[in-house]
Design a protein around this motif. Structure first.
Motif, short mmCIF file in Angstrom:
data_model
loop_
_atom_site.label_atom_id
_atom_site.label_comp_id
_atom_site.label_asym_id
_atom_site.label_seq_id
_atom_site.Cartn_x
_atom_site.Cartn_y
_atom_site.Cartn_z
N SER A 1 -2.35 7.90 -0.31
CA SER A 1 -1.46 7.60 -1.42
C SER A 1 -2.27 7.27 -2.67
CB SER A 1 -0.57 6.41 -1.06
OG SER A 1 0.11 5.93 -2.21
N SER A 2 -1.97 7.94 -3.77
CA SER A 2 -2.61 7.59 -5.03
C SER A 2 -1.94 6.37 -5.67
CB SER A 2 -2.54 8.78 -6.00
OG SER A 2 -3.32 9.86 -5.52
N ALA B 1 5.96 9.42 -0.64
CA ALA B 1 5.54 10.39 -1.65
C ALA B 1 6.61 10.57 -2.73
CB ALA B 1 5.22 11.73 -1.00
N GLU C 1 6.07 7.76 -4.96
CA GLU C 1 4.75 7.95 -5.59
C GLU C 1 4.90 8.86 -6.81
OE1 GLU C 1 0.79 8.84 -3.68
OE2 GLU C 1 2.17 9.36 -2.07
N ILE C 2 5.52 9.99 -6.59
CA ILE C 2 5.65 11.01 -7.64
C ILE C 2 6.55 10.52 -8.75
CG2 ILE C 2 6.48 13.35 -8.11
CD1 ILE C 2 5.60 13.89 -5.09
N ASP D 1 4.62 8.11 -10.89
CA ASP D 1 3.64 8.86 -11.68
C ASP D 1 4.32 9.56 -12.86
OD1 ASP D 1 1.02 10.36 -12.09
OD2 ASP D 1 2.38 12.02 -11.66
N TYR E 1 -0.42 16.05 -8.92
CA TYR E 1 -0.58 14.76 -8.26
C TYR E 1 -1.06 14.90 -6.82
CZ TYR E 1 0.68 9.97 -6.93
OH TYR E 1 0.65 8.67 -6.49
N SER F 1 -0.75 13.28 -3.40
CA SER F 1 0.12 12.32 -2.72
C SER F 1 -0.26 12.16 -1.26
CB SER F 1 1.58 12.79 -2.80
OG SER F 1 1.83 13.78 -1.81
#
Length: 430
Positions: free
Chosen positions: A313-314, A344, A347-348, A351, A373, A375
């Motif tokens: 995970s970023s 995710a 996450e997205i 972002d 990205y 993910s």
């Protein structure tokens, strides 16, 4: 009186902007009308729809954990265009119903006035939510649905695509490749029985042009498709008889868990013993396999995500294994594939918001389109392939194998995505 918001405007105002402006003029004091909408403090609202109850509830099993994790991360707000805003996530249950998904999406858009809407888990949820977002011009990201049922199920035109709605997941071409990689090394007669329900998934998987039939024929398999059955079917005798008559060594298809449980029980009662059973959707979840008892051992399915996937995970820096460990520690439940994709999805979304220039819908949409990205389910970047609004994630295949007193989903075929490690070999059912 004609509805002025029902047709496109030539002066650059969207339907949504027109409605907002009209309501604002009625409700706001005159002194506020000249102040830009984003100049006043307000919260960012993210809408979220998934099935928490009903036959698709397995897809929403990890929601509570993921939502708590994300709300903790967002406790201090998100900076958009140089200003930090508090974030509110409004999550609603689709109840495994397309009509309910549409209803709650409408509530989120028109009632809660969300800035961004997210949805996951089969076309029964993703499609009605995306349709509501598209018609109301609200940015939308969806996942956990093969892209063909998502795109063509909404009557998408590959030449045009959609404007406001974007999706990340794998496609039928990927599940076919994963299934063939699973079967090709096994000693079977290559005769396959197909189980396809009369719903968006079943019709896509069984489609004679875009689904499994042409691909299996090209690979040397003979598919016997007895036709569509109604969801929540209580009698699979006709299908079982057809498969026995054809001598099918393999059974495949796309089913909800209750339908597979009925089929598999009746198959045992009627003496049908295939060598391989590979079913999409129904066999994804540990709870379903556990409910089948000893007959859950050896069943196979597509595998979208596991603790062994080589992604992180970023947003949190967690590896797939670390996210899994956090989930099992918090819930005392076995890991389940949707954990990765639910994480995710947020996450997205986060972002996207961080990269948006402001909170106007068009700015958020522009940030979605520009996404590039890394993910926890792999890279996500909308490049126009396979169609404008879709980007794909890797897919492999695996088998539920009993280890001690529990079942483990073991990756047994990774030819379509060799970066994902194999964990064991396929074991035949009979």
């Amino acid at each position: 009186m004609k509805d002025l918001t029902s047709r496109p405007r030539s002066d650059g105002l969207s339907r949504r902007s027109l409605v907002k402006a009209t309501l604002g003029a009625v409700a706001a004091p005159a002194v506020l009308r000249v102040i830009p909408a984003n100049a006043q403090s307000r919260a960012i609202k993210i809408g979220h729809v998934s099935p928490r109850t009903g036959p698709l509830a397995g897809f929403g099993e990890a929601d509570t954990f993921i939502l708590e994790q994300v709300r903790g991360i967002l406790a201090k707000g998100v900076a958009v265009g140089g200003k930090t805003y508090p974030v509110e996530i409004v999550s609603k249950d689709s109840q495994s119903s397309g009509s309910r998904a549409s209803e709650v999406a409408s509530e989120l858009i028109l009632g809660d006035k969300v800035d961004l809407i997210l949805a996951s888990a089969t076309p029964d949820t993703t499609n009605p939510v995306a349709d509501q977002a598209e018609v109301n011009e609200v940015p939308c990201i969806t996942t956990n649905c093969p892209w063909q049922p998502y795109f063509f199920g909404r009557r998408g035109d590959p030449k045009k695509g959609f404007t406001w709605t974007y999706h990340f997941f794998w496609g039928l071409e990927d599940v076919i490749a994963a299934f063939l990689a699973l079967w090709d090394g096994a000693p079977t007669n290559k005769v396959v029985g197909g189980l396809f329900p009369n719903d968006a998934d079943g019709n896509a998987w069984g489609d004679p042009q875009r689904g499994l039939p042409p691909a299996l024929a090209q690979a040397g398999y003979k598919l016997h498709d007895p036709g569509r059955y109604q969801v929540m079917n209580n009698d699979f005798t006709a299908q079982i008889s057809a498969f026995k008559s054809a001598g099918a060594d393999i059974v495949t298809g796309n089913m909800i868990p209750p339908d597979f449980a009925t089929f598999w029980s009746q198959a045992a009662q009627q003496g049908f013993r295939p060598k391989i059973v590979t079913i999409g959707k129904a066999l994804l979840f540990p709870s379903v396999i556990d409910s089948l008892g000893a007959r859950g051992n050896g069943l196979t399915s597509e595998v979208w995500w596991t603790p062994h996937h080589p992604f992180k995970s970023s947003l949190t820096g967690q590896s797939a294994a670390q996210l899994t460990e956090a989930y099992t520690a918090a819930t005392r439940r076995p890991w389940t594939q949707p954990i990765g994709f639910q994480h995710a999805l947020f996450e997205i979304a986060i972002d996207v918001l961080k990269r948006a220039k402001n909170l106007e819908s068009k700015s958020i949409l522009d940030a979605i389109v520009a996404t590039d990205y890394r993910s926890i389910v792999g890279p996500v970047k909308w490049t126009g392939q396979p169609v404008k609004n879709v980007t794909k994630t890797p897919l492999v295949a695996g088998q539920w194998q009993r280890k001690g007193d529990k079942f483990d989903l073991v990756i047994t075929a990774n030819k379509p995505a060799p970066e994902i490690p194999v964990g064991g070999k396929l074991q035949l059912l009979s």
